[in-house]
Write an enzyme that holds these catalytic residues in place. Sequence first.
Site, PDB file in Angstrom:
ATOM      1  N   VAL A 106       1.011  -2.229   8.044  1.00 42.96           N
ATOM      2  CA  VAL A 106       1.815  -1.893   7.077  1.00 42.96           C
ATOM      3  C   VAL A 106       1.317  -0.832   6.138  1.00 42.96           C
ATOM      4  CG1 VAL A 106       2.985  -3.194   5.110  1.00 42.96           C
ATOM      5  CG2 VAL A 106       2.692  -4.411   7.299  1.00 42.96           C
ATOM      6  N   CYS A 107       0.014  -0.798   5.700  1.00 41.87           N
ATOM      7  CA  CYS A 107      -0.415  -0.046   4.470  1.00 41.87           C
ATOM      8  C   CYS A 107      -0.238   1.383   4.971  1.00 41.87           C
ATOM      9  CB  CYS A 107      -2.025  -0.055   4.314  1.00 41.87           C
ATOM     10  SG  CYS A 107      -2.591  -1.862   4.210  1.00 41.87           S
ATOM     11  N   PRO A 108      -0.134   2.081   6.034  1.00 40.60           N
ATOM     12  CA  PRO A 108       0.202   3.483   6.320  1.00 40.60           C
ATOM     13  C   PRO A 108       1.493   3.705   5.977  1.00 40.60           C
ATOM     14  CG  PRO A 108      -0.231   2.533   8.177  1.00 40.60           C
ATOM     15  CD  PRO A 108      -0.714   1.675   7.427  1.00 40.60           C
ATOM     16  N   GLU A 140       3.609   1.916   3.709  1.00 39.63           N
ATOM     17  CA  GLU A 140       3.731   2.035   2.212  1.00 39.63           C
ATOM     18  C   GLU A 140       3.305   3.182   1.519  1.00 39.63           C
ATOM     19  OE1 GLU A 140       3.317  -2.370   0.631  1.00 39.63           O
ATOM     20  OE2 GLU A 140       1.327  -1.447   1.308  1.00 39.63           O
ATOM     21  N   LEU A 141       2.198   3.678   1.974  1.00 35.00           N
ATOM     22  CA  LEU A 141       1.238   4.786   1.524  1.00 35.00           C
ATOM     23  C   LEU A 141       2.044   6.056   1.673  1.00 35.00           C
ATOM     24  CD1 LEU A 141      -2.420   3.676   2.306  1.00 35.00           C
ATOM     25  CD2 LEU A 141      -1.249   3.853  -0.154  1.00 35.00           C
TER      26      LEU A 141
END
Length: 185
Positions: free
Chosen positions: A44-46, A48-49
């Site tokens: 999920v992090c990439p 969002e970033l």
Amino acid sequence: MINTQIKPFNATAFKAGEFVEISEKDVLGKWAVFFFYPADFTFVCPTELEDLASKYDELKGMGVEVFSVSTDTHFCHKAWHDTSEAIGTINYYMVGDQTATITSNFGVLREGQGLADRATFLIDPEGTIQAMEITAEGIGRDAEDLMRKVKAAQYVAAHPGEVCPAKWKEGEATLAPSLDLVGKI
């Protein structure tokens, strides 16, 4: 956390192909977003970033600096930036917080795991936290909603005595709280 001051910190960040030293002093005097996420090279992090990276120029134009933070090292951030197409679009600070100082200062360290929660904090130029959001591991954030919150916070700061109602968007009517409004909304 709302209306509290950011606490002192020192860290190394990856930005614009370089390692740079930062502290709370780099935050003061401008609006800032601290965008905590659990870990590099995840799922999920990439997304969002990358979404936040697509709004970075607009945020900069509004006088806002962005600091993404995880407990990974600045070396790990560089490696991720160099190998991921999504992360390669990032031009904001990618802060290494391997000591978990910043993550602990903001109260988003997952005890026993050494990872940050998925959390966003909006800081005003005086270093005061004006907004925060924390979501569960599997719930990604939306940079467009963050933009709306930044605009609302900046509007309220520039217009004492006015507040932004639910779903407020730039240019829409605000409210001036008073005795006359009690029971009429």
